[in-house]
Design a protein around this motif. Structure first.
Motif, PDB file in Angstrom:
ATOM      1  N   GLY A   5       0.797  -1.217   0.000  1.00 19.05           N
ATOM      2  CA  GLY A   5       0.000   0.000   0.000  1.00 19.05           C
ATOM      3  C   GLY A   5       0.826   1.261   0.000  1.00 19.05           C
ATOM      4  O   GLY A   5       1.975   1.277   0.473  1.00 19.05           O
ATOM      5  N   CYS A   6       0.253   2.340  -0.534  1.00 19.30           N
ATOM      6  CA  CYS A   6       0.932   3.630  -0.504  1.00 19.30           C
ATOM      7  C   CYS A   6      -0.093   4.752  -0.521  1.00 19.30           C
ATOM      8  O   CYS A   6      -1.210   4.592  -1.009  1.00 19.30           O
ATOM      9  CB  CYS A   6       1.889   3.788  -1.687  1.00 19.30           C
ATOM     10  SG  CYS A   6       1.086   4.125  -3.276  1.00 19.30           S
ATOM     11  N   ILE A  28      -2.655  -1.398  -3.057  1.00 19.77           N
ATOM     12  CA  ILE A  28      -3.694  -0.545  -2.478  1.00 19.77           C
ATOM     13  C   ILE A  28      -3.173   0.882  -2.485  1.00 19.77           C
ATOM     14  O   ILE A  28      -2.083   1.157  -1.985  1.00 19.77           O
ATOM     15  CB  ILE A  28      -4.043  -0.975  -1.036  1.00 19.77           C
ATOM     16  CG1 ILE A  28      -4.538  -2.424  -1.009  1.00 19.77           C
ATOM     17  CG2 ILE A  28      -5.080  -0.035  -0.437  1.00 19.77           C
ATOM     18  CD1 ILE A  28      -3.462  -3.439  -0.711  1.00 19.77           C
ATOM     19  N   VAL A  29      -3.947   1.782  -3.058  1.00 17.68           N
ATOM     20  CA  VAL A  29      -3.505   3.162  -3.247  1.00 17.68           C
ATOM     21  C   VAL A  29      -4.505   4.123  -2.626  1.00 17.68           C
ATOM     22  O   VAL A  29      -5.707   4.034  -2.887  1.00 17.68           O
ATOM     23  CB  VAL A  29      -3.335   3.477  -4.749  1.00 17.68           C
ATOM     24  CG1 VAL A  29      -3.025   4.950  -4.960  1.00 17.68           C
ATOM     25  CG2 VAL A  29      -2.256   2.600  -5.365  1.00 17.68           C
ATOM     26  N   ASN A  65      -2.803   5.777   5.747  1.00 17.68           N
ATOM     27  CA  ASN A  65      -2.015   4.660   5.241  1.00 17.68           C
ATOM     28  C   ASN A  65      -1.165   4.031   6.347  1.00 17.68           C
ATOM     29  O   ASN A  65      -1.038   2.804   6.441  1.00 17.68           O
ATOM     30  CB  ASN A  65      -1.115   5.139   4.098  1.00 17.68           C
ATOM     31  CG  ASN A  65      -0.374   4.006   3.417  1.00 17.68           C
ATOM     32  OD1 ASN A  65      -0.956   2.966   3.101  1.00 17.68           O
ATOM     33  ND2 ASN A  65       0.918   4.194   3.185  1.00 17.68           N
ATOM     34  N   ARG A  66      -0.596   4.878   7.190  1.00 13.84           N
ATOM     35  CA  ARG A  66       0.208   4.364   8.317  1.00 13.84           C
ATOM     36  C   ARG A  66      -0.648   3.554   9.282  1.00 13.84           C
ATOM     37  O   ARG A  66      -0.220   2.525   9.804  1.00 13.84           O
ATOM     38  CB  ARG A  66       0.878   5.529   9.036  1.00 13.84           C
ATOM     39  CG  ARG A  66       1.898   6.268   8.181  1.00 13.84           C
ATOM     40  CD  ARG A  66       2.446   7.495   8.862  1.00 13.84           C
ATOM     41  NE  ARG A  66       3.332   7.167   9.964  1.00 13.84           N
ATOM     42  CZ  ARG A  66       4.072   8.073  10.611  1.00 13.84           C
ATOM     43  NH1 ARG A  66       4.020   9.350  10.264  1.00 13.84           N
ATOM     44  NH2 ARG A  66       4.862   7.716  11.593  1.00 13.84           N
ATOM     45  N   GLU A  67      -1.869   4.027   9.527  1.00 13.07           N
ATOM     46  CA  GLU A  67      -2.765   3.312  10.441  1.00 13.07           C
ATOM     47  C   GLU A  67      -3.195   1.974   9.848  1.00 13.07           C
ATOM     48  O   GLU A  67      -3.227   0.956  10.549  1.00 13.07           O
ATOM     49  CB  GLU A  67      -3.990   4.184  10.733  1.00 13.07           C
ATOM     50  CG  GLU A  67      -3.668   5.456  11.501  1.00 13.07           C
ATOM     51  CD  GLU A  67      -4.871   6.374  11.635  1.00 13.07           C
ATOM     52  OE1 GLU A  67      -5.966   5.977  11.173  1.00 13.07           O
ATOM     53  OE2 GLU A  67      -4.718   7.478  12.200  1.00 13.07           O
ATOM     54  N   VAL A  68      -3.514   1.974   8.561  1.00 17.50           N
ATOM     55  CA  VAL A  68      -3.963   0.741   7.906  1.00 17.50           C
ATOM     56  C   VAL A  68      -2.854  -0.299   7.868  1.00 17.50           C
ATOM     57  O   VAL A  68      -3.061  -1.473   8.195  1.00 17.50           O
ATOM     58  CB  VAL A  68      -4.457   1.054   6.475  1.00 17.50           C
ATOM     59  CG1 VAL A  68      -4.676  -0.242   5.691  1.00 17.50           C
ATOM     60  CG2 VAL A  68      -5.743   1.854   6.522  1.00 17.50           C
ATOM     61  N   THR A  69      -1.645   0.107   7.469  1.00 18.52           N
ATOM     62  CA  THR A  69      -0.539  -0.856   7.361  1.00 18.52           C
ATOM     63  C   THR A  69      -0.053  -1.335   8.726  1.00 18.52           C
ATOM     64  O   THR A  69       0.570  -2.391   8.828  1.00 18.52           O
ATOM     65  CB  THR A  69       0.635  -0.240   6.578  1.00 18.52           C
ATOM     66  OG1 THR A  69       1.026   1.012   7.168  1.00 18.52           O
ATOM     67  CG2 THR A  69       0.248  -0.011   5.134  1.00 18.52           C
ATOM     68  N   LEU A  76       4.045  -1.370   3.666  1.00 20.92           N
ATOM     69  CA  LEU A  76       4.103   0.065   3.463  1.00 20.92           C
ATOM     70  C   LEU A  76       5.181   0.420   2.440  1.00 20.92           C
ATOM     71  O   LEU A  76       6.352   0.086   2.618  1.00 20.92           O
ATOM     72  CB  LEU A  76       4.391   0.770   4.783  1.00 20.92           C
ATOM     73  CG  LEU A  76       4.558   2.283   4.739  1.00 20.92           C
ATOM     74  CD1 LEU A  76       3.248   2.946   4.364  1.00 20.92           C
ATOM     75  CD2 LEU A  76       5.043   2.796   6.087  1.00 20.92           C
ATOM     76  N   ALA A  77       4.804   1.113   1.371  1.00 18.40           N
ATOM     77  CA  ALA A  77       5.755   1.420   0.298  1.00 18.40           C
ATOM     78  C   ALA A  77       6.204   2.879   0.285  1.00 18.40           C
ATOM     79  O   ALA A  77       7.005   3.257  -0.559  1.00 18.40           O
ATOM     80  CB  ALA A  77       5.154   1.069  -1.060  1.00 18.40           C
TER      81      ALA A  77
END
Length: 233
Positions: A5-6, A28-29, A65-69, A76-77
């Motif tokens: 994801g990013c 996932i974007v 994104n940080r919370e999801v990953t 995390l990309a």
């Protein structure tokens, strides 16, 4: 991991989705609504990425994104991942190759999340340590005046860094007030002879229309993200 994801305002999502598609990995974007060009939006969609348009700016997408990953098995990309810098620093090798290993005096890097400016520092130092070149260029971190937390920190003599709410800017890809690579960027600047500059919206718009170079047979103009070339009669 079930996917990669990013958060992105264009280029990262395009590259991520392309490589994930080639490798058969889910991507996932997270994109901020109305802050990405159609050309860049088409690429993750065409490559089968799961694309979410979020009603926030890049900083909001990055936080989500940080919370999801952190909660789900998604890799995390973004530049919080140290492997990202290893890829970004190869840009410096390409620059030196294209200059036939003659080191330019200056390299100006438009900067928002500050990952590129640190990667360039890392890459040029690596090339010098390997003996590929004998010196490194001076780096200029270029920020937009409405999203310039590193510039303000630099002007204060590195005394106090403050996050900011990025204002709307024409160069939306660097519309970031909470850069996640700030610590690495500060390290690069404090350990090298670097400067930070800013450009106002008026200056950005003026420069969009300026001629940026003249070759022997062709003249080059910069307009937006594209360089147009016409032959001189």
């Amino acid at each position: 991991m079930v996917g990669v994801g990013c958060a992105s305002i264009g280029d990262t999502s395009a590259a991520l989705s392309t490589y994930c598609a080639a490798a058969g990995i889910h991507s996932i974007v997270l994109l901020p609504t109305n802050q990405i060009s159609i050309t860049q939006l088409v690429q993750p969609i065409a490559n089968g990425a799961f694309v979410l348009s979020i009603d926030t700016d890049f900083d909001g997408c990055m936080q989500l994104n940080r919370e999801v990953t952190a909660e789900l098995p998604i890799y995390l990309a973004n530049s919080l991942n140290s492997l990202r810098f290893e890829g970004q620093k190869t840009t410096t090798i390409e620059i030196l190759q294209q200059f036939d290993w003659e080191v330019p005096d200056w390299v100006i890097v438009p900067s928002g999340n500050l990952g590129n400016i640190y990667a360039f520092y890392k890459g040029f130092h690596m090339c010098k340590e390997l003996g590929l070149v004998h010196r490194i260029p001076r780096l200029v971190c270029a920020q937009a005046a409405n999203a310039n937390p590193l510039y303000l920190y630099f002007k204060l003599g590195w005394k106090e860094f403050k996050l900011m709410k990025a204002g709307t800017i024409f160069a939306y890809v660097i519309q970031i007030g909470d850069p996640i690579s700030i610590d690495m960027a500060i390290f690069a600047f404090k350990n090298s002879n670097r400067i930070v500059e800013e450009a106002t919206e008026e200056e950005l718009m003026d420069d969009m229309c300026l001629r940026v170079g003249v070759g022997k047979d062709y003249s080059f103009f910069l307009l937006g993200k594209n360089t147009y070339m016409y032959k001189i009669k």
